[in-house]
Design a protein around this motif. Structure first.
Motif, PDB file in Angstrom:
ATOM      1  N   ILE A  49       0.836  -1.201   0.000  1.00 17.63           N
ATOM      2  CA  ILE A  49       0.000   0.000   0.000  1.00 17.63           C
ATOM      3  C   ILE A  49       0.869   1.249   0.000  1.00 17.63           C
ATOM      4  O   ILE A  49       0.629   2.194  -0.739  1.00 17.63           O
ATOM      5  N   GLU A  59      -6.785   3.918   1.560  1.00 16.40           N
ATOM      6  CA  GLU A  59      -7.378   3.181   0.447  1.00 16.40           C
ATOM      7  C   GLU A  59      -8.812   3.671   0.311  1.00 16.40           C
ATOM      8  O   GLU A  59      -9.587   3.603   1.265  1.00 16.40           O
ATOM      9  N   ASP A  60      -9.136   4.187  -0.855  1.00 12.70           N
ATOM     10  CA  ASP A  60     -10.463   4.747  -1.099  1.00 12.70           C
ATOM     11  C   ASP A  60     -11.239   3.838  -2.040  1.00 12.70           C
ATOM     12  O   ASP A  60     -10.973   3.811  -3.248  1.00 12.70           O
ATOM     13  N   ASP A  64     -11.359   3.543  -6.035  1.00  6.86           N
ATOM     14  CA  ASP A  64     -10.414   2.450  -6.260  1.00  6.86           C
ATOM     15  C   ASP A  64      -8.987   2.990  -6.338  1.00  6.86           C
ATOM     16  O   ASP A  64      -8.259   2.777  -7.309  1.00  6.86           O
ATOM     17  N   ALA A  66      -5.357   4.151  -3.923  1.00  8.50           N
ATOM     18  CA  ALA A  66      -4.561   4.174  -2.698  1.00  8.50           C
ATOM     19  C   ALA A  66      -3.545   5.299  -2.799  1.00  8.50           C
ATOM     20  O   ALA A  66      -3.042   5.601  -3.894  1.00  8.50           O
TER      21      ALA A  66
END
Length: 216
Positions: A49, A59-60, A64, A66
């Motif tokens: 990540i 992370e959204d 979609d 990061a």
């Protein structure tokens, strides 16, 4: 459209993730705060990540996407979710760039110097007085810059609260453990911090940080 919670990776005492959380709270964006212990920051699961192995990262699931680095995350959240400019400014305006100016100062000036002051005064394996003096002098210098900038002002940009006011708060929450005598030496800074910390989103975040620290 209802938003899915954004995952925020942080570490209890660390100031930078709380800057992100304050913005999420201000924008009423749902989020999940995941605490990452220091050894786990250097493991493959987290480095997939954030290759830099630090917090914060997000992370959204709504986009979609990061992202890591707290300043970049704040800018992303503002530009993606604050279309009404409730705590930001119209893109391309002078105030938009002034806010970015202060964010860069927070990232390059406040954060590193305050962090080194904490490290050499509390965490370093040996006492290096010259390093302690250097970084505490920088803490005072940065505080002086803010104090002068806030002369006759309620907030840093355009006379109203914005995300950049929140961005400086977490390191000052941590710096409260030091005898800086802010109220005497930096009265404009002190009044501004009090105003910002009284906001519900900010006070809630500060309380959550205190509870996270208590669990460590």
């Amino acid at each position: 459209m209802s938003l899915k919670p954004i995952t925020v990776y942080g570490h209890g005492p660390g100031p930078n993730p709380w800057k992100v959380i304050m913005v999420l709270e201000e924008l009423n964006i749902p989020y999940t705060h995941k605490i990452v212990d220091f050894p786990d920051m250097k493991k493959e699961a987290f480095e997939s990540i954030n290759i830099n192995g630090r917090v914060p990262a997000i992370e959204d699931p709504n986009t979609d996407f990061a992202l890591w680095e707290s300043g970049a995350i704040v800018e992303y959240l503002i530009e993606t979710y604050d279309k009404q400019n409730s705590i930001s400014f119209a893109p391309g305006s002078k105030d938009y760039f002034l806010a970015k100016q202060w964010l860069h100062f927070q990232m390059s000036g406040q954060g590193p110097y305050f962090g080194q002051a904490v490290w050499f005064s509390r965490l370093h394996s040996e006492k290096l007085q010259s390093a302690i003096d250097r970084y505490f002098n920088e803490v005072r210098r940065v505080s002086g810059v803010l104090d002068r900038a806030l002369e006759g002002k309620q907030y840093l940009v355009a006379g109203r609260y914005s995300y950049i006011d929140a961005a400086f708060v977490p390191w000052y929450v941590l710096a409260a453990q030091f005898d800086l005598d802010l109220e005497k030496n930096y009265p404009n800074l002190t009044g501004w911090l009090k105003r910002v910390q009284e906001r519900p989103a900010i006070s809630k975040s500060i309380q959550a940080r205190a509870e996270a620290c208590a669990q460590k």
